[in-house]
Design an enzyme around this catalytic site. Sequence first.
Site, PDB file in Angstrom:
ATOM      1  N   LYS A  25       0.835  -1.216   0.000  1.00  0.00           N
ATOM      2  CA  LYS A  25       0.000   0.000   0.000  1.00  0.00           C
ATOM      3  C   LYS A  25       0.864   1.260   0.000  1.00  0.00           C
ATOM      4  O   LYS A  25       0.638   2.180  -0.783  1.00  0.00           O
ATOM      5  CB  LYS A  25      -0.905  -0.073   1.235  1.00  0.00           C
ATOM      6  CG  LYS A  25      -1.829   1.089   1.452  1.00  0.00           C
ATOM      7  CD  LYS A  25      -2.949   0.694   2.392  1.00  0.00           C
ATOM      8  CE  LYS A  25      -2.656   0.918   3.863  1.00  0.00           C
ATOM      9  NZ  LYS A  25      -2.469   2.308   4.257  1.00  0.00           N
ATOM     10  N   ARG A  30       2.844   5.995  -3.347  1.00  0.00           N
ATOM     11  CA  ARG A  30       3.967   6.879  -3.722  1.00  0.00           C
ATOM     12  C   ARG A  30       4.273   6.768  -5.214  1.00  0.00           C
ATOM     13  O   ARG A  30       4.517   7.775  -5.868  1.00  0.00           O
ATOM     14  CB  ARG A  30       5.196   6.536  -2.865  1.00  0.00           C
ATOM     15  CG  ARG A  30       5.012   7.009  -1.417  1.00  0.00           C
ATOM     16  CD  ARG A  30       6.051   6.392  -0.514  1.00  0.00           C
ATOM     17  NE  ARG A  30       6.064   6.983   0.827  1.00  0.00           N
ATOM     18  CZ  ARG A  30       5.276   6.592   1.830  1.00  0.00           C
ATOM     19  NH1 ARG A  30       4.398   5.633   1.663  1.00  0.00           N
ATOM     20  NH2 ARG A  30       5.366   7.186   3.020  1.00  0.00           N
ATOM     21  N   GLY A  96      -5.366   7.977   5.112  1.00  0.00           N
ATOM     22  CA  GLY A  96      -4.473   8.979   5.692  1.00  0.00           C
ATOM     23  C   GLY A  96      -3.279   9.244   4.790  1.00  0.00           C
ATOM     24  O   GLY A  96      -2.804  10.379   4.665  1.00  0.00           O
ATOM     25  N   ARG A 124      -8.962  12.502  11.976  1.00  0.00           N
ATOM     26  CA  ARG A 124      -7.522  12.270  12.177  1.00  0.00           C
ATOM     27  C   ARG A 124      -6.705  13.563  12.130  1.00  0.00           C
ATOM     28  O   ARG A 124      -7.066  14.515  11.452  1.00  0.00           O
ATOM     29  CB  ARG A 124      -7.037  11.223  11.167  1.00  0.00           C
ATOM     30  CG  ARG A 124      -7.744   9.897  11.430  1.00  0.00           C
ATOM     31  CD  ARG A 124      -7.297   8.817  10.520  1.00  0.00           C
ATOM     32  NE  ARG A 124      -5.882   8.497  10.695  1.00  0.00           N
ATOM     33  CZ  ARG A 124      -5.224   7.667   9.909  1.00  0.00           C
ATOM     34  NH1 ARG A 124      -5.855   7.082   8.890  1.00  0.00           N
ATOM     35  NH2 ARG A 124      -3.962   7.416  10.110  1.00  0.00           N
ATOM     36  N   ASP A 316       1.900  -0.646  12.020  1.00  0.00           N
ATOM     37  CA  ASP A 316       0.742  -1.269  11.364  1.00  0.00           C
ATOM     38  C   ASP A 316       0.544  -2.726  11.772  1.00  0.00           C
ATOM     39  O   ASP A 316      -0.519  -3.297  11.554  1.00  0.00           O
ATOM     40  CB  ASP A 316       0.891  -1.192   9.835  1.00  0.00           C
ATOM     41  CG  ASP A 316       0.782   0.245   9.343  1.00  0.00           C
ATOM     42  OD1 ASP A 316       0.193   1.076  10.054  1.00  0.00           O
ATOM     43  OD2 ASP A 316       1.287   0.528   8.239  1.00  0.00           O
ATOM     44  N   ARG A 347      -6.733   2.269  17.893  1.00  0.00           N
ATOM     45  CA  ARG A 347      -6.427   0.829  17.813  1.00  0.00           C
ATOM     46  C   ARG A 347      -6.070   0.222  19.164  1.00  0.00           C
ATOM     47  O   ARG A 347      -6.158  -0.996  19.324  1.00  0.00           O
ATOM     48  CB  ARG A 347      -5.309   0.586  16.782  1.00  0.00           C
ATOM     49  CG  ARG A 347      -5.832   0.755  15.360  1.00  0.00           C
ATOM     50  CD  ARG A 347      -4.781   0.493  14.306  1.00  0.00           C
ATOM     51  NE  ARG A 347      -5.396   0.506  12.982  1.00  0.00           N
ATOM     52  CZ  ARG A 347      -4.731   0.640  11.846  1.00  0.00           C
ATOM     53  NH1 ARG A 347      -3.415   0.769  11.860  1.00  0.00           N
ATOM     54  NH2 ARG A 347      -5.356   0.643  10.686  1.00  0.00           N
ATOM     55  N   ARG A 389      -7.381  -3.091   9.734  1.00  0.00           N
ATOM     56  CA  ARG A 389      -6.397  -3.901  10.464  1.00  0.00           C
ATOM     57  C   ARG A 389      -7.009  -4.555  11.708  1.00  0.00           C
ATOM     58  O   ARG A 389      -6.546  -5.607  12.148  1.00  0.00           O
ATOM     59  CB  ARG A 389      -5.163  -3.069  10.808  1.00  0.00           C
ATOM     60  CG  ARG A 389      -4.461  -2.559   9.542  1.00  0.00           C
ATOM     61  CD  ARG A 389      -2.983  -2.401   9.658  1.00  0.00           C
ATOM     62  NE  ARG A 389      -2.486  -1.596   8.546  1.00  0.00           N
ATOM     63  CZ  ARG A 389      -2.134  -2.079   7.354  1.00  0.00           C
ATOM     64  NH1 ARG A 389      -2.191  -3.372   7.108  1.00  0.00           N
ATOM     65  NH2 ARG A 389      -1.709  -1.264   6.398  1.00  0.00           N
TER      66      ARG A 389
HETATM   67  C1  S3P Z   1       2.416   4.916   6.133  1.00  0.00           C
HETATM   68  C2  S3P Z   1       2.956   5.308   7.320  1.00  0.00           C
HETATM   69  C3  S3P Z   1       2.342   4.978   8.614  1.00  0.00           C
HETATM   70  C4  S3P Z   1       1.414   3.786   8.488  1.00  0.00           C
HETATM   71  C5  S3P Z   1       0.473   3.916   7.342  1.00  0.00           C
HETATM   72  C6  S3P Z   1       1.231   4.061   6.041  1.00  0.00           C
HETATM   73  C7  S3P Z   1       3.077   5.351   4.902  1.00  0.00           C
HETATM   74  O1  S3P Z   1       1.593   6.080   9.061  1.00  0.00           O
HETATM   75  O2  S3P Z   1       0.696   3.611   9.679  1.00  0.00           O
HETATM   76  O3  S3P Z   1      -0.361   2.770   7.263  1.00  0.00           O
HETATM   77  O4  S3P Z   1       2.777   4.820   3.816  1.00  0.00           O
HETATM   78  O5  S3P Z   1       3.920   6.258   4.976  1.00  0.00           O
HETATM   79  P1  S3P Z   1       2.292   7.340   9.794  1.00  0.00           P
HETATM   80  O6  S3P Z   1       3.068   8.078   8.765  1.00  0.00           O
HETATM   81  O7  S3P Z   1       1.129   8.148  10.298  1.00  0.00           O
HETATM   82  O8  S3P Z   1       3.126   6.743  10.873  1.00  0.00           O
END
Ligand code: S3P
Length: 430
Positions: A25, A30, A96, A124, A316, A347, A389
């Site tokens: 993911k 990216r 997010g 969030r 995660d 969580r 999750r």
């Molecule tokens: C992610 C970073 C993490 C992770 C999210 C994916 C990423 O979050 O929990 O599932 O792809 O950079 P945070 O950047 O908030 O730690």
Amino acid sequence: MNPDSNVVVRPARGLAGRLLLPGDKSISHRYAMLAAVAHDQTHLENYCPGMDCASTLHCLRALGVEWKRQDDVVDIHGRGKLLEAPKAPLDCGNSGSTIRMLSGIVAAQDFSSELVGDESLSRRPMARVITPLARMGARISASSGERPPLRITGGHLKGIAYDMPVATAQVKSAVLFAGLLAEGETVVREPLRTRDHGELALRAFGAEVSRRGNEVRIAGGQKLHGIEAQVPGDISSAAFFLCAAGLFQDSRLTIPNLLMNPTRSRLLDILSAMGLRISVVELEEKHGELVGTAQVEGGKLTGATITGADSAALIDELPVFAAIAPYTEQGIEIRDARELRVKESDRIAAVAGNLRAMGAQLEEREDGLRVPGSQKLHGAEIDSLGDHRIAMAFAIAALRAEGETLIRGAESATISFPRFFDTLESLAQR
Ligand code: S3P
């Protein structure tokens, strides 16, 4: 997503077979975002089939980026730096990563955009991304100070040196992406090493990015070129099956195309130290990302204490670690993981509530949990709170419980791993 979608999980005797993973993911988001601002075509295979990565593609289309998708193969026409003003709010769904990293890209565009999300995303924290992007020159407003929707008026950005107060790879990538499109140099310092897919992806697309210790630098104005890539299998999705394998002595799994990036693979060290037998063969590097085939044999899991940098590295995977903790010999203690409270759900509370529903004893703390080992659990009704999750973690806990477990909101697995429940059924030995 249907919050009433329920799945029943029955106990199993073991896990055996070949685990085919969805594309990672973090890397999928990216690659798609950088492909959008590259100067030619990108061809991606094994793009993450989850809804979060679909949200990223839909936002990019609304920004004038053309792409074609067939199953997990995505072709993206890069537009170069300049995107098109969106006609409607950019819907980031539950993601997010989409809202935070895309903020870094739209902050550098000469137009205003609004980024919105579902109920969970709208709760969030966004100050972590607003602060650095505003310092670079974007105008950003949010509801109640820092919650989505975010209204971003972008334009000419200037590089900054930024010390991140929270260890978060999403923000690091957002600032680096903005830095790529800004004038001058951008420097990001992270308090703890977080996943480095943003840096590796920027390099894969042709940018120069340097790292010294926890400091990453990028010069603005570099042109990206498109890539052809196969996205490695998501190790955070593999985590559910690795933990499940540890519940049964005679589990045997083969996991091809497993992402082995050292900023993500701490899970394998910890599970090995706990007694799972894992060997990785056929290691190779693809666009800077390490990938291999893991052979896994079940064993008795002892227990673990996860703190500090490990908690950040495993953020995660912590829900599934905690969900199997009662079945380990000595239990699992998790500290320094306050960030878990601001994920797709709280969580820590979600794990504690659902473990108790299955009859477990545990101690919930502000920054983690202590779950004693050698406990017997019973099947129960699990509330996933719409968090992928949590739904998947408790499907794994259900495999060793007595009786059946009903996972409420099971459809949330589609966020990162749409075939999770089918995959579990095909590997579970009964
Ligand atoms: C992610 C970073 C993490 C992770 C999210 C994916 C990423 O979050 O929990 O599932 O792809 O950079 P945070 O950047 O908030 O730690």
